[in-house]
Motif scaffolding. Structure first.
Motif, PDB file in Angstrom:
ATOM      1  N   UNK A 268      -9.692  15.607 -42.952  1.00 21.80           N
ATOM      2  CA  UNK A 268      -9.837  15.986 -41.543  1.00 21.80           C
ATOM      3  C   UNK A 268      -8.525  15.697 -40.818  1.00 21.80           C
ATOM      4  N   UNK A 269      -8.002  16.698 -40.117  1.00 23.98           N
ATOM      5  CA  UNK A 269      -6.757  16.552 -39.363  1.00 23.98           C
ATOM      6  C   UNK A 269      -7.065  16.602 -37.870  1.00 23.98           C
ATOM      7  N   UNK A 270      -6.982  15.477 -37.173  1.00 20.34           N
ATOM      8  CA  UNK A 270      -7.126  15.512 -35.719  1.00 20.34           C
ATOM      9  C   UNK A 270      -5.932  16.225 -35.072  1.00 20.34           C
ATOM     10  N   UNK A 271      -6.146  16.763 -33.889  1.00 21.51           N
ATOM     11  CA  UNK A 271      -5.082  17.451 -33.144  1.00 21.51           C
ATOM     12  C   UNK A 271      -4.348  18.450 -34.042  1.00 21.51           C
ATOM     13  N   UNK A 272      -5.134  19.318 -34.636  1.00 17.94           N
ATOM     14  CA  UNK A 272      -4.584  20.233 -35.639  1.00 17.94           C
ATOM     15  C   UNK A 272      -3.458  21.104 -35.109  1.00 17.94           C
ATOM     16  N   UNK A 273      -3.583  21.581 -33.861  1.00 21.01           N
ATOM     17  CA  UNK A 273      -2.560  22.482 -33.314  1.00 21.01           C
ATOM     18  C   UNK A 273      -1.174  21.861 -33.300  1.00 21.01           C
ATOM     19  N   UNK A 274      -1.094  20.539 -33.140  1.00 21.12           N
ATOM     20  CA  UNK A 274       0.197  19.865 -33.034  1.00 21.12           C
ATOM     21  C   UNK A 274       0.482  18.941 -34.224  1.00 21.12           C
ATOM     22  N   UNK A 275      -0.328  19.042 -35.273  1.00 21.94           N
ATOM     23  CA  UNK A 275      -0.145  18.158 -36.439  1.00 21.94           C
ATOM     24  C   UNK A 275      -0.077  18.921 -37.756  1.00 21.94           C
ATOM     25  N   UNK A 276      -0.103  20.241 -37.683  1.00 21.74           N
ATOM     26  CA  UNK A 276       0.007  21.094 -38.864  1.00 21.74           C
ATOM     27  C   UNK A 276       1.141  22.099 -38.652  1.00 21.74           C
ATOM     28  N   UNK A 277       1.667  22.622 -39.774  1.00 20.26           N
ATOM     29  CA  UNK A 277       2.702  23.648 -39.724  1.00 20.26           C
ATOM     30  C   UNK A 277       2.305  24.770 -40.670  1.00 20.26           C
ATOM     31  N   UNK A 278       2.451  26.007 -40.221  1.00 18.63           N
ATOM     32  CA  UNK A 278       2.141  27.133 -41.091  1.00 18.63           C
ATOM     33  C   UNK A 278       3.193  27.258 -42.192  1.00 18.63           C
ATOM     34  N   UNK A 279       2.728  27.580 -43.376  1.00 19.64           N
ATOM     35  CA  UNK A 279       3.616  27.733 -44.536  1.00 19.64           C
ATOM     36  C   UNK A 279       4.209  29.139 -44.532  1.00 19.64           C
ATOM     37  N   UNK A 280       5.541  29.241 -44.555  1.00 21.03           N
ATOM     38  CA  UNK A 280       6.161  30.569 -44.649  1.00 21.03           C
ATOM     39  C   UNK A 280       5.845  31.213 -46.001  1.00 21.03           C
TER      40      UNK A 280
END
Length: 367
Positions: free
Chosen positions: A147-159
């Motif tokens: 589970x990743x809290x604050x997903x919008x600011x804690x994840x990065x999309x993979x190119x």
């Protein structure tokens, strides 16, 4: 401290992930020198800003070894370890706006709300509702799901087209080496610098220091194999501190020491080397996680106008580093020496805990 691991008797049995939708497999901390790979509850959305990520690849950090040996009292028995990884989003909360199910993502070791006082200063490591919580204060990434809290600011999309294994290095070690070592150390073109410790973090500092064109980079370590790799990857000079006096050698070969000394181990002896080799006006940048106090030679250092920095990574340079990896300017996958399946994680910890013998740097665990 001993690198022995005391697995629970159940640990080695039934390595496959559970097919039960409410449970999964994960590595659970049971107290000092005690870890168990076992069935645990699958995480669920707790807040609208959460995401559930299916782990594809993860790794073991030196910090995880520190936890295993009781170096981090904030980690309580029952916690699933790990704070690095690449995966695919399984589910998102109603408040997640920038990610959706099926997105391929890099998990940052630092959770950031993006709105608190510290986040607004890009001090994400001190986020009031985040910071380093994965595998520390909440369950981490050495499991089938996280589970990743604050997903919008804690994840990065993979190119597209970028190897997952290279991107796992962006979860923690590459930004840590860059921010806490190189940037805090104020490495500049033409500098003479020394990195004490040729482990994964020291090597990450070595790779990213070359962005700034230092004239000379000394790499200091006890492991001859790691020193050979360091020389291959950009170190101009290497010193085996088990065979010669690193301080005497550097002071003999430089006018009055190095401009930047980076501590990348987390031990009193390696910090002591740094404070002895830094020149007037220079910087000591401490990356290593220390479990005991060091002896600061302030009676000698006060007059030298030096700067000593230390800290927890903020990951504010991760987007830039992702661009350098995408462009091929830096290849962090070269740090990977071993591969295991996630259900072999107990063996992987043993290998990583005996890194010199096993010639291990970074380990990739595939779910």
């Amino acid at each position: 401290m001993s690198n022995s691991i005391i697995p629970n008797k159940k640990t080695q049995s039934n390595g496959a992930s559970s097919e039960n939708k409410t449970t999964m497999k994960g590595l659970v901390y049971g107290g000092p020198n005690n870890i168990e790979y076992k069935d645990i509850p699958k995480p669920e959305i707790q807040k609208g800003t959460d995401a559930i990520v299916k782990i594809l690849k993860t790794t073991i950090c030196g910090t995880d070894l520190g936890i295993l040996h009781g170096k981090t009292p904030s980690v309580k028995p029952g916690t699933t370890l790990g704070h690095e990884g690449v995966g695919v989003i399984e589910e998102v909360g109603k408040g997640v706006n920038h990610f959706k199910k099926g997105d391929h993502v890099i998990i940052s070791c630092i959770t950031a709300c993006g709105t608190c006082e510290y986040c607004k200063k890009q001090l994400y490591g001190h986020c009031k509702d985040g910071g380093w919580i994965l595998g520390n204060l909440i369950n981490g990434t050495q499991a089938d799901y996280v589970r990743i809290p604050h997903a919008d600011t804690s994840l990065y999309k993979v190119p597209e087209g970028i190897d997952d294994e290279a991107l796992v290095m962006l979860s923690d070690i590459l930004p840590t080496g860059h921010e806490i070592g190189v940037i805090n150390g104020c490495v500049k073109p033409g500098d003479t610098m020394a990195i004490v410790g040729a482990g994964p973090i020291g090597m990450s500092a070595l790779l990213t220091a070359q962005f700034y064109s230092p004239a000379k980079i000394y790499m200091i370590d006890l492991d001859e194999n790691r020193l050979k790799l360091a020389k291959k990857w950009g170190a101009t000079d290497t010193i085996n501190s088990g065979l010669e006096d690193a301080v005497k050698k550097i002071m003999a070969e430089t006018a009055d020491g190095v401009d930047v000394a980076i501590e990348a181990v987390g031990a009193p002896a390696t910090f002591d080397i740094c404070q002895q080799i830094v020149r007037p006006g220079g910087h000591v940048a401490n990356i290593g996680v220390h479990g005991k106090s060091v002896d600061l030679q302030i009676q000698d250092l006060w007059i030298k106008n030096i700067t000593i920095t230390m800290g927890l990574v903020n990951t504010n340079t991760t987007p830039m580093l992702l661009k350098t990896v995408t462009s091929g300017k830096i290849k962090p996958e070269k740090l990977i020496t071993h591969h295991f399946k996630l259900n072999e994680i107990i063996k992987a910890y043993s290998v990583f805990g005996n890194a010199a013998k096993e010639k291990a740097l970074k380990i990739i665990l595939t779910s």
